[in-house]
Motif scaffolding. Sequence first.
Motif, PDB file in Angstrom:
ATOM      1  N   ASN A   1       0.867  -1.183   0.000  1.00  0.00           N
ATOM      2  CA  ASN A   1       0.000   0.000   0.000  1.00  0.00           C
ATOM      3  C   ASN A   1       0.903   1.232   0.000  1.00  0.00           C
ATOM      4  O   ASN A   1       1.458   1.620   1.030  1.00  0.00           O
ATOM      5  N   PRO A   2       1.047   1.902  -1.145  1.00  0.00           N
ATOM      6  CA  PRO A   2       1.972   3.039  -1.229  1.00  0.00           C
ATOM      7  C   PRO A   2       1.548   4.221  -0.373  1.00  0.00           C
ATOM      8  O   PRO A   2       2.358   5.094  -0.059  1.00  0.00           O
ATOM      9  N   CYS A   3       0.286   4.259   0.019  1.00  0.00           N
ATOM     10  CA  CYS A   3      -0.218   5.393   0.805  1.00  0.00           C
ATOM     11  C   CYS A   3       0.324   5.387   2.236  1.00  0.00           C
ATOM     12  O   CYS A   3       0.221   6.394   2.944  1.00  0.00           O
ATOM     13  N   LEU A   4       0.879   4.254   2.640  1.00  0.00           N
ATOM     14  CA  LEU A   4       1.357   4.143   4.015  1.00  0.00           C
ATOM     15  C   LEU A   4       2.702   4.829   4.222  1.00  0.00           C
ATOM     16  O   LEU A   4       3.125   5.039   5.357  1.00  0.00           O
ATOM     17  N   GLU A   5       3.354   5.200   3.117  1.00  0.00           N
ATOM     18  CA  GLU A   5       4.660   5.843   3.226  1.00  0.00           C
ATOM     19  C   GLU A   5       4.654   7.160   2.456  1.00  0.00           C
ATOM     20  O   GLU A   5       4.343   7.190   1.261  1.00  0.00           O
ATOM     21  N   SER A   6       4.950   8.242   3.173  1.00  0.00           N
ATOM     22  CA  SER A   6       5.028   9.582   2.562  1.00  0.00           C
ATOM     23  C   SER A   6       3.753   9.951   1.808  1.00  0.00           C
ATOM     24  O   SER A   6       3.792  10.618   0.767  1.00  0.00           O
ATOM     25  N   ASN A   7       2.608   9.469   2.343  1.00  0.00           N
ATOM     26  CA  ASN A   7       1.304   9.765   1.734  1.00  0.00           C
ATOM     27  C   ASN A   7       1.270   9.387   0.262  1.00  0.00           C
ATOM     28  O   ASN A   7       0.607  10.028  -0.550  1.00  0.00           O
ATOM     29  N   GLY A   8       2.025   8.343  -0.080  1.00  0.00           N
ATOM     30  CA  GLY A   8       2.017   7.830  -1.452  1.00  0.00           C
ATOM     31  C   GLY A   8       2.573   8.795  -2.474  1.00  0.00           C
ATOM     32  O   GLY A   8       2.289   8.659  -3.674  1.00  0.00           O
ATOM     33  N   GLY A   9       3.363   9.769  -2.017  1.00  0.00           N
ATOM     34  CA  GLY A   9       3.896  10.761  -2.951  1.00  0.00           C
ATOM     35  C   GLY A   9       2.909  11.875  -3.264  1.00  0.00           C
ATOM     36  O   GLY A   9       3.181  12.751  -4.090  1.00  0.00           O
ATOM     37  N   CYS A  10       1.753  11.841  -2.599  1.00  0.00           N
ATOM     38  CA  CYS A  10       0.747  12.895  -2.798  1.00  0.00           C
ATOM     39  C   CYS A  10       1.124  14.142  -1.997  1.00  0.00           C
ATOM     40  O   CYS A  10       1.897  14.083  -1.039  1.00  0.00           O
ATOM     41  N   ASP A  11       0.539  15.252  -2.389  1.00  0.00           N
ATOM     42  CA  ASP A  11       0.716  16.496  -1.640  1.00  0.00           C
ATOM     43  C   ASP A  11       0.149  16.324  -0.226  1.00  0.00           C
ATOM     44  O   ASP A  11      -0.764  15.513  -0.010  1.00  0.00           O
ATOM     45  N   ARG A  12       0.700  17.070   0.720  1.00  0.00           N
ATOM     46  CA  ARG A  12       0.214  16.935   2.101  1.00  0.00           C
ATOM     47  C   ARG A  12      -1.232  17.407   2.238  1.00  0.00           C
ATOM     48  O   ARG A  12      -1.914  17.081   3.214  1.00  0.00           O
ATOM     49  N   ASN A  13      -1.715  18.153   1.254  1.00  0.00           N
ATOM     50  CA  ASN A  13      -3.115  18.588   1.258  1.00  0.00           C
ATOM     51  C   ASN A  13      -3.938  17.777   0.257  1.00  0.00           C
ATOM     52  O   ASN A  13      -4.869  18.288  -0.364  1.00  0.00           O
ATOM     53  N   ALA A  14      -3.529  16.515   0.103  1.00  0.00           N
ATOM     54  CA  ALA A  14      -4.246  15.598  -0.785  1.00  0.00           C
ATOM     55  C   ALA A  14      -4.519  14.298  -0.051  1.00  0.00           C
ATOM     56  O   ALA A  14      -3.872  13.961   0.942  1.00  0.00           O
ATOM     57  N   GLU A  15      -5.486  13.545  -0.546  1.00  0.00           N
ATOM     58  CA  GLU A  15      -5.816  12.230  -0.004  1.00  0.00           C
ATOM     59  C   GLU A  15      -5.265  11.169  -0.942  1.00  0.00           C
ATOM     60  O   GLU A  15      -5.484  11.222  -2.152  1.00  0.00           O
ATOM     61  N   CYS A  16      -4.520  10.220  -0.375  1.00  0.00           N
ATOM     62  CA  CYS A  16      -3.981   9.099  -1.146  1.00  0.00           C
ATOM     63  C   CYS A  16      -4.945   7.921  -1.026  1.00  0.00           C
ATOM     64  O   CYS A  16      -5.321   7.518   0.074  1.00  0.00           O
ATOM     65  N   THR A  17      -5.333   7.358  -2.172  1.00  0.00           N
ATOM     66  CA  THR A  17      -6.255   6.221  -2.179  1.00  0.00           C
ATOM     67  C   THR A  17      -5.629   5.072  -2.957  1.00  0.00           C
ATOM     68  O   THR A  17      -5.299   5.225  -4.143  1.00  0.00           O
ATOM     69  N   GLN A  18      -5.463   3.945  -2.296  1.00  0.00           N
ATOM     70  CA  GLN A  18      -4.884   2.777  -2.970  1.00  0.00           C
ATOM     71  C   GLN A  18      -5.871   2.227  -3.989  1.00  0.00           C
ATOM     72  O   GLN A  18      -7.062   2.061  -3.723  1.00  0.00           O
ATOM     73  N   THR A  19      -5.363   1.930  -5.184  1.00  0.00           N
ATOM     74  CA  THR A  19      -6.222   1.401  -6.246  1.00  0.00           C
ATOM     75  C   THR A  19      -5.829  -0.014  -6.647  1.00  0.00           C
ATOM     76  O   THR A  19      -6.566  -0.693  -7.363  1.00  0.00           O
ATOM     77  N   GLY A  20      -4.643  -0.460  -6.208  1.00  0.00           N
ATOM     78  CA  GLY A  20      -4.181  -1.798  -6.540  1.00  0.00           C
ATOM     79  C   GLY A  20      -2.839  -2.030  -5.872  1.00  0.00           C
ATOM     80  O   GLY A  20      -2.373  -1.199  -5.095  1.00  0.00           O
ATOM     81  N   PRO A  21      -2.202  -3.145  -6.155  1.00  0.00           N
ATOM     82  CA  PRO A  21      -0.894  -3.416  -5.560  1.00  0.00           C
ATOM     83  C   PRO A  21       0.126  -2.332  -5.924  1.00  0.00           C
ATOM     84  O   PRO A  21       0.446  -2.145  -7.109  1.00  0.00           O
ATOM     85  N   ASN A  22       0.597  -1.626  -4.921  1.00  0.00           N
ATOM     86  CA  ASN A  22       1.571  -0.551  -5.104  1.00  0.00           C
ATOM     87  C   ASN A  22       1.085   0.508  -6.081  1.00  0.00           C
ATOM     88  O   ASN A  22       1.879   1.140  -6.772  1.00  0.00           O
ATOM     89  N   GLN A  23      -0.234   0.687  -6.144  1.00  0.00           N
ATOM     90  CA  GLN A  23      -0.822   1.699  -7.021  1.00  0.00           C
ATOM     91  C   GLN A  23      -1.779   2.570  -6.213  1.00  0.00           C
ATOM     92  O   GLN A  23      -2.483   2.081  -5.316  1.00  0.00           O
TER      93      GLN A  23
END
Length: 258
Positions: free
Chosen positions: A47-69
């Motif tokens: 789940n990429p969202c678990l580390e550094s918010n998945g590379g998203c901006d700190r004012n964004a929501e990271c949503t997992q869509t698949g393995p490492n996606q």
Amino acid sequence: CSAVDACETSNGGCSAKAECRRTTPGNRVCVCNAGYTGDGIVCIEINPCLESNGGCDRNAECTQTGPNQAVCNCLKGYSGDGKTCTYISLCSQNNGGCSEYAVCNDTELTERTCICKPNYIGDGFVCRGNIFQELLRNSNTSRFYFHLEALSIRDIAGPGPFTLFVPRTDILNNDPRVKDWIAKGVMAQILRYHMVGCASLLYSDLTMITNITSLHGDPIHISYSQSSVVLNNNAEIILSDVVGTNGVIHVINQILVP
């Protein structure tokens, strides 16, 4: 003799999410598939969202869509591609929904205040100036304004307070007497008969009095029956309590004649 393929059955004992790779006869290694992590025997979806918010901006929501996606979506109050999100000033668009005569101030995310500018009153969403200005802004009263302008009558532009009874625009346009009054030079007297000085009388105030004196000098009789305020037993108030900085406007359905 033939070499034993360790991956031949049951994926070599590797995880279903892993690849079994033969090394030497009878041996193999298990390698987790892309998007998974583990020792190959056990593979867990990354789940990429678990580390550094998945590379998203700190004012964004990271949503997992698949393995490492994952996808990044800017939070409410921000705009951008999710990797970069910029604060949206509510006041930057259409004055934040405030009146054009108000000042919009951003206070916090998704919040703003609307405050009427100096010389205007209201809640910030509706702001009104003096009643002379307000006449022009309403189609029901604009014709009365033009008659005042034509005769240079500016009484109600002063500090007041005033109460104004304005015949609706279509009434002034269609009453044949108006042209006669203008021709005879008495239109100014007619107009001033619709104005009351030294008082800003709301509809509720009018229900409790029976006579008021106009700027023309003649009295206006007031009666209240069947939930309606009627002037001179003829003109009914059909729109009331348009409050400005120096008085109040009421729209009536007949012209008052002294």
